[in-house]
Design an enzyme around this catalytic site. Structure first.
Site, PDB file in Angstrom:
ATOM      1  N   HIS A 152      -8.377  -7.148  31.495  1.00 27.99           N
ATOM      2  CA  HIS A 152      -8.908  -7.746  32.730  1.00 27.99           C
ATOM      3  C   HIS A 152     -10.061  -6.895  33.247  1.00 27.99           C
ATOM      4  CE1 HIS A 152      -8.500 -10.385  36.371  1.00 27.99           C
ATOM      5  NE2 HIS A 152      -9.169  -9.370  36.905  1.00 27.99           N
ATOM      6  N   CYS A 153     -11.264  -7.370  33.001  1.00 31.96           N
ATOM      7  CA  CYS A 153     -12.457  -6.706  33.534  1.00 31.96           C
ATOM      8  C   CYS A 153     -13.536  -7.778  33.693  1.00 31.96           C
ATOM      9  CB  CYS A 153     -12.905  -5.568  32.621  1.00 31.96           C
ATOM     10  SG  CYS A 153     -13.088  -6.034  30.899  1.00 31.96           S
ATOM     11  N   TYR A 192     -18.887 -13.608  48.017  1.00 31.61           N
ATOM     12  CA  TYR A 192     -19.379 -12.230  48.109  1.00 31.61           C
ATOM     13  C   TYR A 192     -20.472 -12.046  47.063  1.00 31.61           C
ATOM     14  CZ  TYR A 192     -16.543 -11.283  43.920  1.00 31.61           C
ATOM     15  OH  TYR A 192     -16.003 -11.307  42.658  1.00 31.61           O
ATOM     16  N   ARG A 205      -9.664 -19.822  33.961  1.00 31.87           N
ATOM     17  CA  ARG A 205      -9.030 -19.221  35.125  1.00 31.87           C
ATOM     18  C   ARG A 205      -8.966 -20.213  36.275  1.00 31.87           C
ATOM     19  NH1 ARG A 205     -11.149 -14.018  38.691  1.00 31.87           N
ATOM     20  NH2 ARG A 205      -9.112 -13.040  38.943  1.00 31.87           N
ATOM     21  N   ARG A 214      -9.840 -16.631  50.038  1.00 32.49           N
ATOM     22  CA  ARG A 214     -10.956 -15.783  50.448  1.00 32.49           C
ATOM     23  C   ARG A 214     -12.032 -15.720  49.357  1.00 32.49           C
ATOM     24  NH1 ARG A 214     -10.717 -10.850  47.806  1.00 32.49           N
ATOM     25  NH2 ARG A 214      -8.638 -10.294  47.098  1.00 32.49           N
ATOM     26  N   TYR A 258      -4.742 -16.805  39.423  1.00 34.41           N
ATOM     27  CA  TYR A 258      -4.789 -15.756  40.445  1.00 34.41           C
ATOM     28  C   TYR A 258      -4.352 -16.379  41.762  1.00 34.41           C
ATOM     29  CZ  TYR A 258      -6.704 -11.558  42.791  1.00 34.41           C
ATOM     30  OH  TYR A 258      -6.862 -10.391  43.501  1.00 34.41           O
ATOM     31  N   HIS A 281      -2.467  -9.716  38.297  1.00 32.05           N
ATOM     32  CA  HIS A 281      -2.108  -8.701  39.306  1.00 32.05           C
ATOM     33  C   HIS A 281      -0.677  -8.850  39.836  1.00 32.05           C
ATOM     34  CE1 HIS A 281      -6.239  -8.259  38.655  1.00 32.05           C
ATOM     35  NE2 HIS A 281      -6.739  -8.709  39.770  1.00 32.05           N
ATOM     36  N   ASP A 308      -9.543  -3.894  35.649  1.00 33.54           N
ATOM     37  CA  ASP A 308     -10.172  -4.641  36.744  1.00 33.54           C
ATOM     38  C   ASP A 308     -11.548  -4.092  37.119  1.00 33.54           C
ATOM     39  OD1 ASP A 308     -10.366  -6.801  38.424  1.00 33.54           O
ATOM     40  OD2 ASP A 308      -9.364  -5.825  40.105  1.00 33.54           O
ATOM     41  N   ASN A 368     -14.776  -6.328  45.498  1.00 31.50           N
ATOM     42  CA  ASN A 368     -14.207  -6.395  46.862  1.00 31.50           C
ATOM     43  C   ASN A 368     -13.351  -5.199  47.241  1.00 31.50           C
ATOM     44  OD1 ASN A 368     -15.277  -8.964  47.662  1.00 31.50           O
ATOM     45  ND2 ASN A 368     -13.892  -9.860  46.160  1.00 31.50           N
TER      46      ASN A 368
HETATM   47  C1  0GY Z   1     -10.125  -9.373  40.538  1.00 33.18           C
HETATM   48  C2  0GY Z   1     -10.025  -9.540  41.926  1.00 33.18           C
HETATM   49  C3  0GY Z   1     -10.825 -10.081  42.836  1.00 33.18           C
HETATM   50  C4  0GY Z   1     -11.962 -10.921  42.631  1.00 33.18           C
HETATM   51  C5  0GY Z   1     -12.052 -11.874  41.728  1.00 33.18           C
HETATM   52  O1  0GY Z   1     -12.932 -13.831  40.912  1.00 33.18           O
HETATM   53  C6  0GY Z   1     -13.069 -12.918  41.709  1.00 33.18           C
HETATM   54  O2  0GY Z   1     -14.018 -12.849  42.483  1.00 33.18           O
HETATM   55  O3  0GY Z   1     -11.169 -11.961  40.757  1.00 33.18           O
HETATM   56  C7  0GY Z   1     -10.387  -9.862  44.203  1.00 33.18           C
HETATM   57  O4  0GY Z   1     -11.234  -9.813  45.106  1.00 33.18           O
HETATM   58  O5  0GY Z   1      -9.152  -9.709  44.432  1.00 33.18           O
HETATM   59  O6  0GY Z   1      -9.173  -9.030  39.929  1.00 33.18           O
HETATM   60  O7  0GY Z   1     -11.140  -9.560  39.911  1.00 33.18           O
END
Ligand code: 0GY
Length: 296
Positions: free
Chosen positions: A34-35, A52, A127, A133, A160, A184, A251, A256
């Protein structure tokens, strides 16, 4: 175009500038599952609908970090700031000689040819992001139809969500005709502990072997901060109960993250704390991700 979003300021860098060399040496063939890569915006602009704007985080920085950490392969997950434009991720896959696989974000309008092209580039999953958010989630039938289509390619879904949304999502996720990988650890509330009803219900849900779970990301879940001792029991419980369906990811570049800049070397040093023998470590870092991402 959303004017407010187009004027959005760029976040400060969210990654550690000089992560330590980890004292834990991952087994040969280890995968960071996961990256992300971000931009560069000049070549791969961020999505107008994003919530963002990250600092550009390039594939070359990612691949150099992977080497520094002692890993061999990467799974690059499409992040919300790039929306459904997977070009930055695909560009990274193509330049990595088969050592990276990808997880894309696609809409219902994607053609079979586009899906096939993503497969050729190294994408093996899509995904579904339910974090409000980060995205405005689509109606569930759209996700179901996409899952049916990717089933034919042998892909899986990466999902997610927040713990607060798990109960509502669980039947839908269980109904999908593909493997479902949960990001996560389902974002547990660390304050409630591993004996909480919520974590127990989540863990029981994973008895259904269609579910896999990522056990990284302590930096995002911790209340105590480094070295994330408060999060380790959650990951350890999942690794020992589901050793053949767990994945680990750094990650990087930690989008964020505001509380601190996680040291990726420390994150790697925490692996033997959650997978405390070589057999578990080999499953977590080598066997499981290779089976899921390099098996077809
Ligand atoms: C992650 C977590 C975040 C962001 C995203 O798709 C995304 O913008 O996954 C987060 O802000 O929790 O693991 O990449």
């Amino acid at each position: 175009m959303n004017k407010q979003h187009d004027n959005m300021p760029v976040d400060a860098p969210t990654w550690h500038p000089s992560p330590r060399k980890p004292t834990f040496i991952p087994p040969a063939g280890a995968v960071d599952a996961h990256c992300h890569v971000f931009g560069p915006a000049s070549e791969f602009p961020y999505a107008p609908e994003r919530k963002y704007t990250p600092t550009d985080a390039s594939k070359s920085t990612l691949f150099a970090l992977r080497k520094h950490l002692g890993f061999s392969r990467s799974v690059i997950v499409q992040a919300s700031c790039h929306g459904k434009d997977n070009r930055a991720m695909v560009d990274a896959l193509i330049s990595d000689n088969g050592n990276s696989r990808g997880v894309a974000v696609v809409g219902s309008d994607i053609s079979d040819k586009e899906l096939n092209d993503l497969h050729i580039a190294g994408v093996r999953g899509i995904r579904f992001n339910f974090l409000k958010r980060l995205v405005d989630p689509a109606p569930k039938p759209i996700y179901t139809r996409l899952a049916q289509r990717i089933a034919e390619l042998g892909w899986h879904v990466v999902v997610y969500f927040e713990e607060a949304d798990r109960e509502e999502l669980a039947p839908f996720l269980a109904s999908l005709p593909v493997t479902v990988v949960i990001d996560h650890m389902g974002r547990p509330d660390i304050a409630k502990g591993i004996d909480s009803v919520e974590f127990k219900t989540f863990s029981d849900m994973l008895e259904n072997d269609k579910f896999w779970v990522k056990v990284g990301c302590p930096e995002r879940l911790t209340l105590a901060g480094e070295p994330y001792d408060d999060v380790a029991p959650f990951a350890r419980a999942l690794v020992s109960r589901f050793p053949d369906r767990v994945l680990w990811g750094s990650d990087w570049p930690h989008p964020n993250m505001k509380s601190h800049l996680p040291d990726d070397g420390l994150l790697v040093e925490r692996i033997p704390v959650i997978a405390n023998n070589r057999t578990l470590q080999h499953k977590l870092l080598v066997d499981n991700p290779n089976r899921l991402y390099w098996g077809n």
